[in-house]
Motif scaffolding. Structure first.
Motif, PDB file in Angstrom:
ATOM      1  N   ILE A  42       0.848  -1.201   0.000  1.00 37.27           N
ATOM      2  CA  ILE A  42       0.000   0.000   0.000  1.00 37.27           C
ATOM      3  C   ILE A  42       0.879   1.243   0.000  1.00 37.27           C
ATOM      4  N   ARG A  43       0.512   2.204  -0.847  1.00 30.06           N
ATOM      5  CA  ARG A  43       1.305   3.425  -0.960  1.00 30.06           C
ATOM      6  C   ARG A  43       1.230   4.224   0.339  1.00 30.06           C
ATOM      7  N   GLY A  44       2.391   4.499   0.906  1.00 25.79           N
ATOM      8  CA  GLY A  44       2.465   5.299   2.126  1.00 25.79           C
ATOM      9  C   GLY A  44       3.355   6.516   1.930  1.00 25.79           C
ATOM     10  N   PHE A  45       3.105   7.530   2.718  1.00 26.96           N
ATOM     11  CA  PHE A  45       3.826   8.800   2.591  1.00 26.96           C
ATOM     12  C   PHE A  45       4.536   9.136   3.904  1.00 26.96           C
ATOM     13  N   ILE A  46       5.813   9.480   3.798  1.00 30.31           N
ATOM     14  CA  ILE A  46       6.573   9.964   4.949  1.00 30.31           C
ATOM     15  C   ILE A  46       6.895  11.438   4.693  1.00 30.31           C
ATOM     16  N   PRO A  47       6.255  12.358   5.403  1.00 27.36           N
ATOM     17  CA  PRO A  47       6.534  13.789   5.213  1.00 27.36           C
ATOM     18  C   PRO A  47       7.985  14.100   5.570  1.00 27.36           C
ATOM     19  N   VAL A  48       8.543  15.113   4.975  1.00 24.36           N
ATOM     20  CA  VAL A  48       9.928  15.483   5.244  1.00 24.36           C
ATOM     21  C   VAL A  48      10.131  15.801   6.721  1.00 24.36           C
ATOM     22  N   SER A  49       9.095  16.313   7.377  1.00 29.98           N
ATOM     23  CA  SER A  49       9.200  16.636   8.804  1.00 29.98           C
ATOM     24  C   SER A  49       9.282  15.387   9.671  1.00 29.98           C
ATOM     25  N   GLN A  50       8.937  14.222   9.084  1.00 35.65           N
ATOM     26  CA  GLN A  50       8.947  12.958   9.823  1.00 35.65           C
ATOM     27  C   GLN A  50      10.079  12.026   9.377  1.00 35.65           C
ATOM     28  N   LEU A  51      11.000  12.552   8.573  1.00 34.52           N
ATOM     29  CA  LEU A  51      12.092  11.723   8.068  1.00 34.52           C
ATOM     30  C   LEU A  51      13.242  11.567   9.059  1.00 34.52           C
ATOM     31  N   SER A  52      13.366  12.497   9.978  1.00 36.05           N
ATOM     32  CA  SER A  52      14.475  12.444  10.926  1.00 36.05           C
ATOM     33  C   SER A  52      14.214  13.390  12.084  1.00 36.05           C
ATOM     34  N   THR A  53      14.931  13.174  13.181  1.00 35.77           N
ATOM     35  CA  THR A  53      14.860  14.125  14.298  1.00 35.77           C
ATOM     36  C   THR A  53      15.664  15.378  13.961  1.00 35.77           C
ATOM     37  N   LYS A  54      16.505  15.266  12.917  1.00 38.66           N
ATOM     38  CA  LYS A  54      17.286  16.407  12.455  1.00 38.66           C
ATOM     39  C   LYS A  54      16.607  17.043  11.235  1.00 38.66           C
ATOM     40  N   TYR A  55      17.002  18.245  10.935  1.00 39.00           N
ATOM     41  CA  TYR A  55      16.433  18.956   9.791  1.00 39.00           C
ATOM     42  C   TYR A  55      16.900  18.303   8.483  1.00 39.00           C
ATOM     43  N   VAL A  56      15.951  18.003   7.604  1.00 32.48           N
ATOM     44  CA  VAL A  56      16.256  17.407   6.304  1.00 32.48           C
ATOM     45  C   VAL A  56      15.991  18.449   5.218  1.00 32.48           C
ATOM     46  N   ASP A  58      17.279  18.082   1.880  1.00 36.04           N
ATOM     47  CA  ASP A  58      17.166  17.430   0.576  1.00 36.04           C
ATOM     48  C   ASP A  58      16.744  15.971   0.770  1.00 36.04           C
ATOM     49  N   THR A  59      15.626  15.572   0.171  1.00 41.19           N
ATOM     50  CA  THR A  59      15.124  14.199   0.322  1.00 41.19           C
ATOM     51  C   THR A  59      15.710  13.230  -0.709  1.00 41.19           C
ATOM     52  N   ASN A  60      16.365  13.739  -1.732  1.00 39.99           N
ATOM     53  CA  ASN A  60      16.879  12.887  -2.810  1.00 39.99           C
ATOM     54  C   ASN A  60      17.826  11.769  -2.331  1.00 39.99           C
ATOM     55  N   PRO A  61      18.699  12.026  -1.342  1.00 38.75           N
ATOM     56  CA  PRO A  61      19.586  10.951  -0.882  1.00 38.75           C
ATOM     57  C   PRO A  61      18.838   9.761  -0.274  1.00 38.75           C
TER      58      PRO A  61
END
Length: 211
Positions: A42-56, A58-61
């Motif tokens: 199932i397609r799921g979405f991870i917002p950039v704000s939820q990718l790390s405890t640190k500021y992200v 660029d999501t490309n890596p």
């Protein structure tokens, strides 16, 4: 048949959500403000704000990288599935913190630095971002009005672990600080003076010796 499989997938995701299970997922796509994963197909979405405890920035890596995430929002009817890597990182950090706290054993004496002074006592930094509280009643047998009467911020001190409970460390300086003061005030240690009647000359020492 395909519709049934999708329904079953959503049901499995519902169980995973309720149990708070951590999922190992591969990032399959990069979109505006986040990344795409496919738990249970199932397609799921991870917002950039939820990718790390640190500021992200660029999501490309993240593309094609493995991440650990938890489901934080799930709505089968709206086909809405939101996940968080940040929550998993926070959970692991808290678990590591609790392990460090549990390593402090009641009765042991450790060294730390006074981090802050409050009305009710002082917090002492014990290292590894762990701190404990010396309550105002635990500085001395004598009653004091403020911890600032005994210590100052940045001062290195010895403290005794009183108890570890619910992730909090209670400390005491009783006996430790007072013990140091007692050594300084030991009446057996006398100060020699070089003036007045207290002075001892070489002649005085020799006067009692018969040659």
């Amino acid at each position: 048949m395909a519709e049934l499989n999708i329904q079953e997938a959503w049901e499995r995701l519902g169980s995973i959500y309720e149990e708070g299970e951590v999922l190992d997922l591969k990032v399959e796509g990069i979109v505006n403000a986040g990344v795409i994963v496919y738990p249970e197909g199932i397609r799921g979405f991870i917002p950039v704000s939820q990718l790390s405890t640190k500021y992200v920035e660029d999501t490309n890596p993240y593309l094609h990288k493995m991440v650990q995430a938890k489901i934080i929002e799930l709505d089968p009817e709206e086909k809405r599935l939101i996940l968080s890597v940040r929550e998993v990182e926070q959970m692991k950090a808290e678990e590591a913190r609790q392990e460090k706290i549990a390593a402090f054993k009641p009765g042991s004496v450790v060294t730390g630095k006074v981090d802050s002074i409050q009305k009710y006592g002082a917090f002492v930094d014990l290292g590894d971002k762990i701190s404990g509280l010396v309550h105002i009643s635990q500085f001395s047998e004598k009653r004091i009005k403020s911890a600032s009467e005994v210590v100052k911020v940045g001062q290195e001190v010895k403290v005794r672990i009183l108890k570890v409970n619910d992730g909090k460390i209670s400390l005491s300086m009783k006996g430790l600080l007072e013990g140091e003061e007692e050594v300084k005030a030991d009446p057996a240690v006398k100060e020699y003076k070089s003036d007045g009647e207290a002075a001892t000359s070489l002649a005085d020492l020799l006067s009692g010796i018969q040659l």
